[in-house]
Motif scaffolding. Sequence first.
Motif, PDB file in Angstrom:
ATOM      1  N   ALA A  90       4.671  12.495  -2.558  1.00 27.59           N
ATOM      2  CA  ALA A  90       5.646  11.584  -1.966  1.00 27.59           C
ATOM      3  C   ALA A  90       5.672  11.790  -0.463  1.00 27.59           C
ATOM      4  N   ALA A  91       6.088  10.760   0.258  1.00 34.06           N
ATOM      5  CA  ALA A  91       6.188  10.846   1.710  1.00 34.06           C
ATOM      6  C   ALA A  91       7.394  10.050   2.186  1.00 34.06           C
ATOM      7  N   LEU A  92       7.841  10.405   3.384  1.00 33.99           N
ATOM      8  CA  LEU A  92       9.082   9.842   3.910  1.00 33.99           C
ATOM      9  C   LEU A  92       8.957   9.708   5.416  1.00 33.99           C
ATOM     10  N   SER A  93       9.373   8.573   5.941  1.00 28.33           N
ATOM     11  CA  SER A  93       9.340   8.372   7.375  1.00 28.33           C
ATOM     12  C   SER A  93      10.352   9.267   8.074  1.00 28.33           C
ATOM     13  N   TRP A  94      10.230   9.402   9.390  1.00 37.22           N
ATOM     14  CA  TRP A  94      11.135  10.287  10.119  1.00 37.22           C
ATOM     15  C   TRP A  94      12.578   9.798  10.040  1.00 37.22           C
ATOM     16  N   SER A  95      12.760   8.503   9.902  1.00 35.59           N
ATOM     17  CA  SER A  95      14.123   7.963   9.814  1.00 35.59           C
ATOM     18  C   SER A  95      14.671   8.012   8.386  1.00 35.59           C
ATOM     19  N   GLY A  96      13.767   8.206   7.420  1.00 35.26           N
ATOM     20  CA  GLY A  96      14.186   8.165   6.028  1.00 35.26           C
ATOM     21  C   GLY A  96      14.204   6.768   5.444  1.00 35.26           C
ATOM     22  N   GLY A  97      13.846   5.786   6.256  1.00 29.29           N
ATOM     23  CA  GLY A  97      13.937   4.413   5.799  1.00 29.29           C
ATOM     24  C   GLY A  97      12.759   3.916   4.981  1.00 29.29           C
ATOM     25  N   SER A  98      11.642   4.626   5.037  1.00 31.89           N
ATOM     26  CA  SER A  98      10.439   4.228   4.292  1.00 31.89           C
ATOM     27  C   SER A  98       9.929   5.393   3.469  1.00 31.89           C
ATOM     28  N   THR A  99       9.526   5.087   2.247  1.00 33.00           N
ATOM     29  CA  THR A  99       9.019   6.118   1.354  1.00 33.00           C
ATOM     30  C   THR A  99       7.758   5.628   0.651  1.00 33.00           C
ATOM     31  N   ALA A 100       7.014   6.562   0.135  1.00 31.03           N
ATOM     32  CA  ALA A 100       5.828   6.257  -0.663  1.00 31.03           C
ATOM     33  C   ALA A 100       5.706   7.307  -1.752  1.00 31.03           C
ATOM     34  N   TYR A 101       5.175   6.886  -2.896  1.00 29.79           N
ATOM     35  CA  TYR A 101       5.046   7.798  -4.030  1.00 29.79           C
ATOM     36  C   TYR A 101       3.684   7.628  -4.693  1.00 29.79           C
ATOM     37  N   ALA A 102       3.175   8.709  -5.250  1.00 32.49           N
ATOM     38  CA  ALA A 102       1.997   8.620  -6.103  1.00 32.49           C
ATOM     39  C   ALA A 102       2.379   7.859  -7.365  1.00 32.49           C
ATOM     40  N   ASN A 103       1.448   7.117  -7.909  1.00 30.59           N
ATOM     41  CA  ASN A 103       1.737   6.337  -9.115  1.00 30.59           C
ATOM     42  C   ASN A 103       2.212   7.241 -10.260  1.00 30.59           C
ATOM     43  N   SER A 104       1.702   8.442 -10.306  1.00 33.61           N
ATOM     44  CA  SER A 104       2.026   9.338 -11.408  1.00 33.61           C
ATOM     45  C   SER A 104       3.477   9.816 -11.396  1.00 33.61           C
ATOM     46  N   VAL A 105       4.166   9.687 -10.250  1.00 33.29           N
ATOM     47  CA  VAL A 105       5.554  10.162 -10.165  1.00 33.29           C
ATOM     48  C   VAL A 105       6.529   9.047  -9.860  1.00 33.29           C
ATOM     49  N   LYS A 106       6.027   7.869  -9.613  1.00 30.31           N
ATOM     50  CA  LYS A 106       6.899   6.748  -9.237  1.00 30.31           C
ATOM     51  C   LYS A 106       7.907   6.478 -10.340  1.00 30.31           C
ATOM     52  N   GLY A 107       9.162   6.331  -9.937  1.00 28.08           N
ATOM     53  CA  GLY A 107      10.224   6.095 -10.905  1.00 28.08           C
ATOM     54  C   GLY A 107      10.836   7.366 -11.463  1.00 28.08           C
TER      55      GLY A 107
END
Length: 125
Positions: A48-65
Amino acid sequence: VQLQAFGGGLVQAGGSLRLSCAASGRTFSRHAMGWFRQAPGKEREFVAALSWSGGSTAYANSVKGRFTISRDNAKNTVYLQMNSLKPEDTAVYYCAARGNSGSGYSLVAASYNYWGQGTLVTVSS
């Protein structure tokens, strides 16, 4: 930026854990953050990843949700809430920070300049 990850442990399948990553450094709030994991015999992979502001995120498909990344810049801490854990989530989990202040997050481990020591998560079936 120095990082220290903690919160790992042994949990049964279907359970939850929350990992924390405490950061030092006055510019923490301007750094994009990521969580990666490495299982025995496997390469390190993006979680998972997160922008410096916390406003944008990304997840690996295997952990999404199931996993949620968040940050509290006032506490210089990034979190990874892990729910509905599966045995295949067993790994050492690492938090990481990008080196350039204000840059966006990345899904690539090589894009991160600072790494914590890792915390072991073991999910039993």
